[in-house]
Design a protein around this motif. Structure first.
Motif, PDB file in Angstrom:
ATOM      1  N   GLN A   1      44.026  18.044  72.340  1.00 16.88           N
ATOM      2  CA  GLN A   1      44.014  17.616  70.938  1.00 16.88           C
ATOM      3  C   GLN A   1      43.564  16.170  70.819  1.00 16.88           C
ATOM      4  N   GLN A   2      44.076  15.315  71.706  1.00 18.00           N
ATOM      5  CA  GLN A   2      43.720  13.900  71.653  1.00 18.00           C
ATOM      6  C   GLN A   2      42.268  13.661  72.086  1.00 18.00           C
ATOM      7  N   ALA A   3      41.800  14.427  73.066  1.00 13.37           N
ATOM      8  CA  ALA A   3      40.486  14.152  73.653  1.00 13.37           C
ATOM      9  C   ALA A   3      39.338  14.735  72.844  1.00 13.37           C
ATOM     10  N   VAL A   4      39.494  15.975  72.353  1.00 16.11           N
ATOM     11  CA  VAL A   4      38.384  16.626  71.654  1.00 16.11           C
ATOM     12  C   VAL A   4      38.740  17.052  70.242  1.00 16.11           C
ATOM     13  N   GLY A   5      40.002  16.834  69.836  1.00 15.67           N
ATOM     14  CA  GLY A   5      40.378  17.051  68.442  1.00 15.67           C
ATOM     15  C   GLY A   5      40.637  18.480  68.032  1.00 15.67           C
ATOM     16  N   SER A   6      40.758  19.398  68.987  1.00 12.78           N
ATOM     17  CA  SER A   6      40.987  20.792  68.632  1.00 12.78           C
ATOM     18  C   SER A   6      41.595  21.543  69.805  1.00 12.78           C
ATOM     19  N   LEU A   7      42.358  22.582  69.489  1.00 11.05           N
ATOM     20  CA  LEU A   7      42.882  23.499  70.505  1.00 11.05           C
ATOM     21  C   LEU A   7      42.100  24.803  70.514  1.00 11.05           C
ATOM     22  N   GLN A   8      41.193  24.964  69.569  1.00  9.59           N
ATOM     23  CA  GLN A   8      40.339  26.152  69.514  1.00  9.59           C
ATOM     24  C   GLN A   8      39.014  25.803  70.178  1.00  9.59           C
ATOM     25  N   LEU A   9      38.889  26.166  71.441  1.00  2.27           N
ATOM     26  CA  LEU A   9      37.737  25.774  72.232  1.00  2.27           C
ATOM     27  C   LEU A   9      36.789  26.953  72.423  1.00  2.27           C
TER      28      LEU A   9
ATOM     29  N   VAL B   1      38.490  30.138  73.666  1.00  2.00           N
ATOM     30  CA  VAL B   1      39.685  29.821  74.446  1.00  2.00           C
ATOM     31  C   VAL B   1      40.664  29.143  73.501  1.00  2.00           C
ATOM     32  N   ASP B   2      41.834  29.720  73.361  1.00  3.27           N
ATOM     33  CA  ASP B   2      42.836  29.204  72.424  1.00  3.27           C
ATOM     34  C   ASP B   2      43.975  28.549  73.203  1.00  3.27           C
ATOM     35  N   LEU B   3      44.020  27.220  73.156  1.00  2.00           N
ATOM     36  CA  LEU B   3      45.111  26.501  73.811  1.00  2.00           C
ATOM     37  C   LEU B   3      46.331  26.380  72.912  1.00  2.00           C
ATOM     38  N   GLY B   4      46.207  26.828  71.681  1.00  2.00           N
ATOM     39  CA  GLY B   4      47.320  26.723  70.739  1.00  2.00           C
ATOM     40  C   GLY B   4      48.360  27.817  70.901  1.00  2.00           C
ATOM     41  N   GLN B   5      47.965  28.967  71.461  1.00  3.36           N
ATOM     42  CA  GLN B   5      48.893  30.074  71.659  1.00  3.36           C
ATOM     43  C   GLN B   5      49.732  29.848  72.919  1.00  3.36           C
ATOM     44  N   PRO B   6      50.968  30.388  72.956  1.00  5.75           N
ATOM     45  CA  PRO B   6      51.781  30.264  74.174  1.00  5.75           C
ATOM     46  C   PRO B   6      51.034  30.828  75.385  1.00  5.75           C
ATOM     47  N   PHE B   7      51.099  30.127  76.498  1.00  8.00           N
ATOM     48  CA  PHE B   7      50.430  30.575  77.715  1.00  8.00           C
ATOM     49  C   PHE B   7      51.177  31.781  78.289  1.00  8.00           C
ATOM     50  N   ALA B   8      50.429  32.792  78.705  1.00  4.94           N
ATOM     51  CA  ALA B   8      51.043  33.980  79.306  1.00  4.94           C
ATOM     52  C   ALA B   8      51.669  33.621  80.659  1.00  4.94           C
ATOM     53  N   ARG B   9      52.663  34.433  81.073  1.00  5.54           N
ATOM     54  CA  ARG B   9      53.316  34.239  82.371  1.00  5.54           C
ATOM     55  C   ARG B   9      53.437  35.597  83.053  1.00  5.54           C
ATOM     56  N   LEU B  10      52.779  35.745  84.204  1.00  3.46           N
ATOM     57  CA  LEU B  10      52.771  36.993  84.953  1.00  3.46           C
ATOM     58  C   LEU B  10      53.023  36.714  86.422  1.00  3.46           C
ATOM     59  N   THR B  11      53.717  37.622  87.096  1.00  4.53           N
ATOM     60  CA  THR B  11      53.781  37.545  88.551  1.00  4.53           C
ATOM     61  C   THR B  11      52.456  38.053  89.109  1.00  4.53           C
ATOM     62  N   ILE B  12      52.244  37.817  90.396  1.00  5.22           N
ATOM     63  CA  ILE B  12      51.019  38.305  91.026  1.00  5.22           C
ATOM     64  C   ILE B  12      50.929  39.826  90.901  1.00  5.22           C
ATOM     65  N   ARG B  13      52.028  40.518  91.136  1.00  6.57           N
ATOM     66  CA  ARG B  13      52.037  41.983  91.044  1.00  6.57           C
ATOM     67  C   ARG B  13      51.737  42.432  89.612  1.00  6.57           C
ATOM     68  N   GLU B  14      52.343  41.763  88.637  1.00  5.65           N
ATOM     69  CA  GLU B  14      52.092  42.133  87.240  1.00  5.65           C
ATOM     70  C   GLU B  14      50.631  41.918  86.862  1.00  5.65           C
TER      71      GLU B  14
END
Length: 517
Positions: free
Chosen positions: A313-321, A328-341
């Protein structure tokens, strides 16, 4: 029978050597003239009072009639600039030039009657690429372009080499990397990329210090390389008469500082790995590593997500890249998966994810071999990681934390208390590339010693990327390190994302290249 049109003659390509010779001859004349006048061909006494971007920001919106009325009433706005001459139009007794400084471009109007006959005649022989100073007042041309009506002009630096064609710039990509100085002169987008990099580093520092982290500096020359599985660069320290290594990571020194009582530390560091070069690998690269006492890998994932989001946000002014045509949406919560998942989500392996024979079969089908990759000697967890790297990584476009890496390939990470075969570790992937790696740190000195010994055995068996045994780090842990979480963020790859750059070389000012013959 129709006759084929006669092709137009090709525009002759100027002989660069001839152009350079002509410019050198001009410099010789300039030196001779300045010597007779008691001056210098390369003066350094001019201080520009204005920058192009600031002039446009302050006065670009003012209407031409308003400026004209002020000028007629004697209320001129003075301006003093310096920059590289990028355009030049000589028209009898009045000419235009465009100067480019670090902030942008501004047009200069040079009139014979205003600057004087001698300076005007000299200007007519100046070349594109010369560094020029101009002083005068602002006005707007008939087309409404903000310009400086010069009352004085000076040549500050004579350029001896011609610039590339102004319409096409530098077309050879490797030449852009090798002669970055010319790339920056000609390509506004290149300058913008590296300005964004500077803002990114500044934003990261602000975020870290704002959350109680102290910036530190650790050695770049190590007696024992550590902190990652990588092949180091080797050198020799003459005064100490000992072999030294360029650091592959600052991790073990930063954790020594946690032992010493600094509970939150970070370092934006240059590290070096004697490995391959690709669109996402450079032997010399920049990381930001940070460590926090009383954090675990869950805390690190929360913090890393917030760090990257704030920095973007500070560097390029947006989370919608947008990266290479995909969102690429940096505004949404990042997913979390195990390697198997992750394997289940992106392949058709199904229940065979825990079948060693099936994993080996699939890996061989993907081009891996028993001879080179020692597939049969690997554990199930290690085979799963290899299959993940071959088949899944490239599909992780949206930000995704991948967790639970095998203990055997994570020699510095704390094992999970319930499942000791895996560690409390994560890797963050965005656009199919690893952006960060973090884990709950191993603070059991005896366990760490055992893992170092296993790594040393692997090195003795021929694994060039296995770690050395670091006795001093073990001694530090024996004094006691509090529960700690640590993470490394790849700055260069993150910059590729933020600036939509296809290659890591696009975001490193001077990337590694083969020496010119």
């Amino acid at each position: 029978m129709s006759q084929e049109p006669t092709p137009a003659p090709a525009t002759p390509v100027p002989d660069e050597n001839k152009l350079i010779a002509e410019r050198r001859e001009k410099l010789r004349g300039l030196r001779a003239q300045q010597a007779s006048d008691g001056g210098t061909a390369f003066p350094n006494d001019f201080k520009p009072g204005d920058r192009a971007a600031a002039l446009h920001a302050a006065h670009g919106a003012v209407e031409k009639p308003v400026l004209d009325a002020d000028i007629a009433a004697g209320r001129t706005i003075g301006a003093s600039v310096a920059g590289r001459m990028m355009l030049k139009r000589v028209m009898g007794k009045a000419s235009f030039a465009t100067l480019q400084d670090a902030t942008g471009r501004i047009q200069i109007y040079i009139a014979h009657d205003e600057v004087g006959k001698a300076d005007y005649e000299a200007f007519k022989h100046w070349d594109l690429g010369d560094i020029v100073a101009a002083e005068g007042h602002l006005f707007k041309t008939k087309t409404g372009e903000l310009s400086i009506h010069a009352r004085r002009i000076r040549l500050l630096t004579k350029s001896l080499r011609p610039l590339p064609d102004k319409f096409h710039g530098m077309q050879d990509q490797e030449l852009k990397y090798r002669q970055r100085y010319v790339d920056l002169i000609m390509d506004e987008a290149a300058r913008a990329r590296f300005a964004a990099r500077s803002r990114t580093l500044a934003a990261m520092r602000d975020f870290m210090t704002g959350h109680g982290f102290m910036e530190v500096e650790t050695p770049m020359l190590h007696p024992i390389p550590g902190g990652a599985n990588a092949k180091p660069f080797v050198t020799h320290h003459n005064a100490l008469d000992q072999q030294m290594f360029l650091r592959i990571a600052p991790e073990l020194y930063l954790k020594r500082l946690i032992v010493g009582g600094f509970e939150r530390v970070f370092e934006i560091n240059r590290s070096f790995r004697n490995e391959g070069i690709s669109v996402r690998h450079n032997p010399e690269f920049t990381m930001m590593e940070f460590y926090a006492a009383y954090w675990n890998y869950q805390d690190l994932m929360d913090f890393t997500e917030a760090l990257l989001r704030d920095t973007a946000q500070q560097a390029v002014g947006s989370l919608q890249l947008s990266y290479q045509g995909r969102a690429v949406d940096l505004g949404q919560p990042f997913a979390r998966l195990t390697i198997r998942e992750a394997i289940h989500a992106h392949t058709d392996i199904g229940a065979h994810v825990d079948d060693t024979a099936e994993l080996i079969r699939r890996l061989k089908k993907l081009g891996l071999s028993e001879e080179k990759d020692r597939l049969s000697a690997r554990s199930l967890a290690s085979l799963q990681v290899m299959y993940f790297e071959e088949e899944v990584e490239q599909h992780l476009w949206a930000p995704t934390f991948i967790m639970e890496h095998p203990t055997e390939i994570s020699p510095l990470a704390r094992a999970n208390d319930q499942r000791p075969e895996v560690t409390e570790r994560f890797e963050l992937y965005i656009t199919g590339r690893e952006m960060a790696n973090g884990f709950s740190e191993l603070n059991d000195a005896e366990d760490q010693a055992t893992r170092f010994a296993a790594q040393a055995s692997a090195k003795d068996a021929g694994d060039e990327e296995a770690m050395f045994y670091d006795q001093d780090f073990i001694r530090a842990l024996e004094y006691g390190m509090p529960p700690t979480g640590g993470c490394g963020v790849g700055i260069d790859r993150f910059m590729m994302l933020l600036t939509n750059s296809p290659s890591i070389r696009d975001v490193i000012l001077f990337p590694a290249l083969r020496h010119e013959a």
